[in-house]
Design a protein around this motif. Structure first.
Motif, PDB file in Angstrom:
ATOM      1  N   ALA A 256       2.544   7.510 -13.236  1.00 51.65           N
ATOM      2  CA  ALA A 256       2.554   8.492 -14.314  1.00 51.65           C
ATOM      3  C   ALA A 256       3.125   7.895 -15.596  1.00 51.65           C
ATOM      4  O   ALA A 256       2.702   8.259 -16.702  1.00 51.65           O
ATOM      5  N   PHE A 257       4.086   6.986 -15.464  1.00 51.12           N
ATOM      6  CA  PHE A 257       4.632   6.280 -16.629  1.00 51.12           C
ATOM      7  C   PHE A 257       3.551   5.440 -17.300  1.00 51.12           C
ATOM      8  O   PHE A 257       3.440   5.417 -18.532  1.00 51.12           O
ATOM      9  N   ILE A 258       2.732   4.752 -16.521  1.00 55.99           N
ATOM     10  CA  ILE A 258       1.653   3.936 -17.079  1.00 55.99           C
ATOM     11  C   ILE A 258       0.618   4.828 -17.774  1.00 55.99           C
ATOM     12  O   ILE A 258       0.142   4.520 -18.876  1.00 55.99           O
ATOM     13  N   ALA A 259       0.266   5.938 -17.121  1.00 60.34           N
ATOM     14  CA  ALA A 259      -0.720   6.839 -17.715  1.00 60.34           C
ATOM     15  C   ALA A 259      -0.222   7.459 -19.012  1.00 60.34           C
ATOM     16  O   ALA A 259      -0.990   7.645 -19.962  1.00 60.34           O
ATOM     17  N   SER A 260       1.079   7.761 -19.062  1.00 55.97           N
ATOM     18  CA  SER A 260       1.631   8.398 -20.244  1.00 55.97           C
ATOM     19  C   SER A 260       1.678   7.442 -21.439  1.00 55.97           C
ATOM     20  O   SER A 260       1.453   7.861 -22.576  1.00 55.97           O
ATOM     21  N   ARG A 261       1.937   6.173 -21.194  1.00 55.50           N
ATOM     22  CA  ARG A 261       2.110   5.207 -22.280  1.00 55.50           C
ATOM     23  C   ARG A 261       0.971   4.192 -22.337  1.00 55.50           C
ATOM     24  O   ARG A 261       1.108   3.127 -22.966  1.00 55.50           O
ATOM     25  N   TYR A 262      -0.140   4.500 -21.701  1.00 51.79           N
ATOM     26  CA  TYR A 262      -1.233   3.536 -21.636  1.00 51.79           C
ATOM     27  C   TYR A 262      -1.761   3.184 -23.029  1.00 51.79           C
ATOM     28  O   TYR A 262      -2.029   2.017 -23.330  1.00 51.79           O
ATOM     29  N   SER A 263      -1.921   4.189 -23.877  1.00 54.04           N
ATOM     30  CA  SER A 263      -2.441   3.916 -25.217  1.00 54.04           C
ATOM     31  C   SER A 263      -1.506   3.007 -26.001  1.00 54.04           C
ATOM     32  O   SER A 263      -1.953   2.138 -26.757  1.00 54.04           O
ATOM     33  N   GLN A 264      -0.205   3.167 -25.812  1.00 57.52           N
ATOM     34  CA  GLN A 264       0.743   2.297 -26.503  1.00 57.52           C
ATOM     35  C   GLN A 264       0.705   0.881 -25.934  1.00 57.52           C
ATOM     36  O   GLN A 264       0.887  -0.087 -26.670  1.00 57.52           O
TER      37      GLN A 264
ATOM     38  N   VAL B 120       0.833  -1.204   0.000  1.00 51.96           N
ATOM     39  CA  VAL B 120       0.000   0.000   0.000  1.00 51.96           C
ATOM     40  C   VAL B 120       0.864   1.249   0.000  1.00 51.96           C
ATOM     41  O   VAL B 120       0.587   2.232  -0.709  1.00 51.96           O
ATOM     42  N   GLN B 121       1.919   1.232   0.782  1.00 53.54           N
ATOM     43  CA  GLN B 121       2.801   2.396   0.838  1.00 53.54           C
ATOM     44  C   GLN B 121       3.498   2.626  -0.500  1.00 53.54           C
ATOM     45  O   GLN B 121       3.629   3.766  -0.951  1.00 53.54           O
ATOM     46  N   TRP B 122       3.928   1.513  -1.150  1.00 50.46           N
ATOM     47  CA  TRP B 122       4.608   1.649  -2.440  1.00 50.46           C
ATOM     48  C   TRP B 122       3.638   2.041  -3.547  1.00 50.46           C
ATOM     49  O   TRP B 122       3.954   2.880  -4.394  1.00 50.46           O
ATOM     50  N   ALA B 123       2.448   1.413  -3.571  1.00 45.21           N
ATOM     51  CA  ALA B 123       1.525   1.598  -4.693  1.00 45.21           C
ATOM     52  C   ALA B 123       0.620   2.805  -4.549  1.00 45.21           C
ATOM     53  O   ALA B 123       0.102   3.304  -5.558  1.00 45.21           O
ATOM     54  N   ILE B 124       0.410   3.306  -3.320  1.00 44.29           N
ATOM     55  CA  ILE B 124      -0.557   4.395  -3.125  1.00 44.29           C
ATOM     56  C   ILE B 124       0.056   5.573  -2.385  1.00 44.29           C
ATOM     57  O   ILE B 124       0.049   6.707  -2.876  1.00 44.29           O
ATOM     58  N   VAL B 125       0.600   5.305  -1.183  1.00 39.24           N
ATOM     59  CA  VAL B 125       1.054   6.413  -0.335  1.00 39.24           C
ATOM     60  C   VAL B 125       2.205   7.170  -0.982  1.00 39.24           C
ATOM     61  O   VAL B 125       2.181   8.404  -1.113  1.00 39.24           O
ATOM     62  N   ASP B 126       3.261   6.438  -1.402  1.00 39.51           N
ATOM     63  CA  ASP B 126       4.443   7.081  -1.981  1.00 39.51           C
ATOM     64  C   ASP B 126       4.412   7.114  -3.503  1.00 39.51           C
ATOM     65  O   ASP B 126       5.424   7.455  -4.126  1.00 39.51           O
ATOM     66  N   ALA B 127       3.303   6.735  -4.124  1.00 40.85           N
ATOM     67  CA  ALA B 127       3.245   6.645  -5.579  1.00 40.85           C
ATOM     68  C   ALA B 127       3.075   8.019  -6.213  1.00 40.85           C
ATOM     69  O   ALA B 127       2.591   8.965  -5.580  1.00 40.85           O
ATOM     70  N   VAL B 128       3.460   8.114  -7.476  1.00 42.04           N
ATOM     71  CA  VAL B 128       3.307   9.326  -8.277  1.00 42.04           C
ATOM     72  C   VAL B 128       2.292   9.019  -9.375  1.00 42.04           C
ATOM     73  O   VAL B 128       2.492   8.109 -10.179  1.00 42.04           O
ATOM     74  N   PHE B 129       1.215   9.764  -9.408  1.00 42.87           N
ATOM     75  CA  PHE B 129       0.131   9.488 -10.342  1.00 42.87           C
ATOM     76  C   PHE B 129       0.117  10.436 -11.534  1.00 42.87           C
ATOM     77  O   PHE B 129      -0.484  10.124 -12.562  1.00 42.87           O
ATOM     78  N   THR B 130       0.740  11.574 -11.428  1.00 43.22           N
ATOM     79  CA  THR B 130       0.759  12.542 -12.523  1.00 43.22           C
ATOM     80  C   THR B 130       2.180  13.000 -12.757  1.00 43.22           C
ATOM     81  O   THR B 130       2.997  13.053 -11.825  1.00 43.22           O
ATOM     82  N   GLY B 131       2.477  13.333 -13.977  1.00 44.33           N
ATOM     83  CA  GLY B 131       3.801  13.818 -14.331  1.00 44.33           C
ATOM     84  C   GLY B 131       3.999  13.754 -15.826  1.00 44.33           C
ATOM     85  O   GLY B 131       3.325  12.983 -16.539  1.00 44.33           O
ATOM     86  N   ASP B 132       4.927  14.563 -16.324  1.00 50.11           N
ATOM     87  CA  ASP B 132       5.190  14.632 -17.754  1.00 50.11           C
ATOM     88  C   ASP B 132       6.463  13.914 -18.170  1.00 50.11           C
ATOM     89  O   ASP B 132       6.630  13.593 -19.345  1.00 50.11           O
ATOM     90  N   ASP B 133       7.378  13.662 -17.247  1.00 45.48           N
ATOM     91  CA  ASP B 133       8.619  12.983 -17.584  1.00 45.48           C
ATOM     92  C   ASP B 133       9.187  12.326 -16.330  1.00 45.48           C
ATOM     93  O   ASP B 133       8.530  12.261 -15.282  1.00 45.48           O
ATOM     94  N   ARG B 134      10.431  11.854 -16.425  1.00 47.27           N
ATOM     95  CA  ARG B 134      11.056  11.090 -15.360  1.00 47.27           C
ATOM     96  C   ARG B 134      11.310  11.899 -14.091  1.00 47.27           C
ATOM     97  O   ARG B 134      11.427  11.311 -13.000  1.00 47.27           O
ATOM     98  N   THR B 135      11.364  13.200 -14.210  1.00 45.45           N
ATOM     99  CA  THR B 135      11.659  14.012 -13.027  1.00 45.45           C
ATOM    100  C   THR B 135      10.567  13.886 -11.972  1.00 45.45           C
ATOM    101  O   THR B 135      10.818  14.050 -10.781  1.00 45.45           O
ATOM    102  N   ALA B 136       9.337  13.566 -12.395  1.00 45.99           N
ATOM    103  CA  ALA B 136       8.245  13.424 -11.432  1.00 45.99           C
ATOM    104  C   ALA B 136       8.394  12.168 -10.587  1.00 45.99           C
ATOM    105  O   ALA B 136       7.818  12.079  -9.501  1.00 45.99           O
TER     106      ALA B 136
END
Length: 500
Positions: A89-97, A59-75
């Motif tokens: 954010a990586f999954i959201a960015s490349r989900y269509s692919q 839970v801590q890895w997948a939700i608490v400390d997770a990053v859900f939005t971002g445009d590149d690796r810096t997030a």
């Protein structure tokens, strides 16, 4: 006698029994299952603490400390002030692919239509109370694959007369198979025997026409037919006419005779639709990827492995030595070769066995290899169900003067397939997971597309690989778990796999 009774009877009466132990309340069930003995209590505490630790870490890895939005690796990079867990954010960015691969963006509506139509037809067939189930099953198995092929590729295939001859040879074989199911005496007629030999002739000459290079060819409706292809087409059409004629003259069930022309209509529609200019963009298979490739490979393997496995299982138990020998050789060969080897053979060696000028694209080679590989395992599963049927069922069917195919279709196979539902679904689940191996020969399935995303400089972070693999694992688990639960539902509905 009275003195003996008095000597054994207590003078003060029987002592009061202790109250019954409570076993129905939630607390009592918890105590009996987890704290019945001191050793059980210690194990419960230890494993409970371990479960809490694992769940909280996830839970801590997948939700608490997770990053859900971002445009590149810096997030998704950890800093001194914060620790970054999953990089969603990586999954959201490349989900269509991950879903479409490199499929053109303006043509992805075709993939969506294929997904939606397939899900709707599968639900209509899977739900028991839906009416017109045979019609929906026919649409799913006969019409839907043609729609998928046309929509995903765009059609406009180049077909020679040799390819058309094979299509009509298959239509003739399907017509004869349906004819045997219409009448118990049709197989004994001279007309049907001639139709059988014509079908064999059409298949053999049709395959030989691919390798025939001598002589010229004639153009018929923009298709070019060499001499063997012409012979094969006329033999197939003659077999179809003779099979329908023999069935009409011997069958008492007039209502099902219309089904005999369905294979021919499907063959004609198959040729015309695939070769007609439909006005939609052609998308080559090397642009397919992600979940699209995974579902195409898995569903094609499932759709072809089950009927082919049934035929192989029946062939292995056949009384004809040649059929039994060929079935055993086929099954043992494919079961003795790893799937990776099959994929490499299909990709690199299959083109060497084809005549000059005839080639299959890479995805089609994989579909052929996976289907044949899965059919060998499916044949052994179904053979186990056939062996579990009591001998009296076979004898009863023979006493009713049923033909071999009527006996198998109406009595033996329904019982055998019901008994081996867990084995069939287990083979389907294994096949679905094995689709990830196509990445080795260059096809970007779901897992392969995710792994390619790890090398994208825009999203290279320490948490990117773990996030992508967890997403892929969840996608595979979702499909496999759904198949497993549906098989359990079918088992319970058919009252199999449990004692009464």
């Amino acid at each position: 006698m009275e003195e003996q009774v008095a000597s054994y009877a207590p003078r003060g009466g029987l002592p009061a029994l202790p109250p019954p132990v409570d076993t129905s309340s939630p607390f009592a069930r918890l105590r009996l299952r987890f704290f019945a003995t001191p050793f059980d209590a210690i194990l419960t505490v230890l494993f409970g603490a371990l479960a809490v630790y694992v769940v909280w870490s996830l839970v801590q890895w997948a939700i608490v400390d997770a990053v859900f939005t971002g445009d590149d690796r810096t997030a998704c990079l950890s800093t001194a002030e914060r620790h970054v867990g999953a990089c969603w954010a990586f999954i959201a960015s490349r989900y269509s692919q991950f879903v479409y691969g490199l499929y053109p963006v303006d043509a992805r509506w075709r993939v969506d239509v294929v997904f939606a139509l397939g899900a709707a037809l599968i639900l209509l067939v899977a739900i028991p109370r839906v009416p017109f189930k045979k019609l929906f099953a026919l649409l799913l198995l006969g019409v839907y694959p043609l729609i998928v092929l046309v929509l995903l590729t765009g059609g406009q295939f180049e077909m020679s007369g040799s390819g058309i001859s094979i299509v009509f040879a298959l239509a003739a074989a399907a017509t004869i198979f349906l004819a045997f199911g219409q009448s118990s005496t049709v197989g004994r007629t001279l007309v049907m025997r001639i139709a059988l030999w014509l079908t064999v002739l059409a298949a053999v000459v049709g395959v030989a026409s691919f390798y025939y290079t001598a002589g010229g060819s004639e153009s018929i409706l923009t298709f070019r037919f060499n001499l063997p292809a012409q012979v094969a087409v006329f033999a197939a059409l003659g077999a179809i006419v003779l099979a329908i004629t023999a069935t009409v003259s011997t069958s008492d069930e007039r209502g099902g005779l219309a089904m005999l022309i369905v294979p021919t209509l499907v063959a004609v529609a198959f040729v015309l639709i695939l070769t007609a200019p439909l006005g939609i963009m052609h998308v080559p298979t090397n642009l397919w990827g992600g979940l699209l490739v995974t579902l195409v490979v898995a569903l094609t393997g499932i759709a072809f492995s089950l009927p082919l496995g049934i035929l192989l299982a029946l062939g292995r138990q056949s009384g004809m030595p040649a059929v039994r020998f060929l079935s055993v050789v086929f099954i043992e060969f494919w079961r003795g070769v790893p799937l990776i080897t099959v994929l490499f053979m299909a990709n690199f060696m299959l083109p060497l066995l084809l005549p000059q000028g005839v080639s299959f694209n890479q995805l089609l080679r994989v579909l052929v290899g996976v289907s044949l590989f899965a059919a060998a395992y499916m044949a052994e599963v179904i053979r186990g169900g056939l062996q579990a049927i009591p001998k009296g069922q076979y004898e009863g069917a023979d006493a009713m003067a049923l033909t071999y195919w009527q006996k198998m279709r109406m009595i033996i196979l329904p019982q055998a397939l019901t008994l081996v539902i867990p084995g069939i679904v287990n083979t389907f689940i294994g096949l679905f997971k094995d689709t990830s191996l196509v990445y080795i020969i260059g096809l970007a399935d779901l897992l392969g597309t995710i792994r390619r995303g790890f090398n994208d400089p825009v999203w290279i972070t320490p948490s990117t690989p773990a996030t992508g693999l967890v997403f892929g694992a969840f996608a595979f688990w979702l499909f496999c778990f759904s198949m497993s639960r549906y098989s359990i539902y079918i088992e319970h509905r058919l009252a199999r796999g449990r004692k009464h």
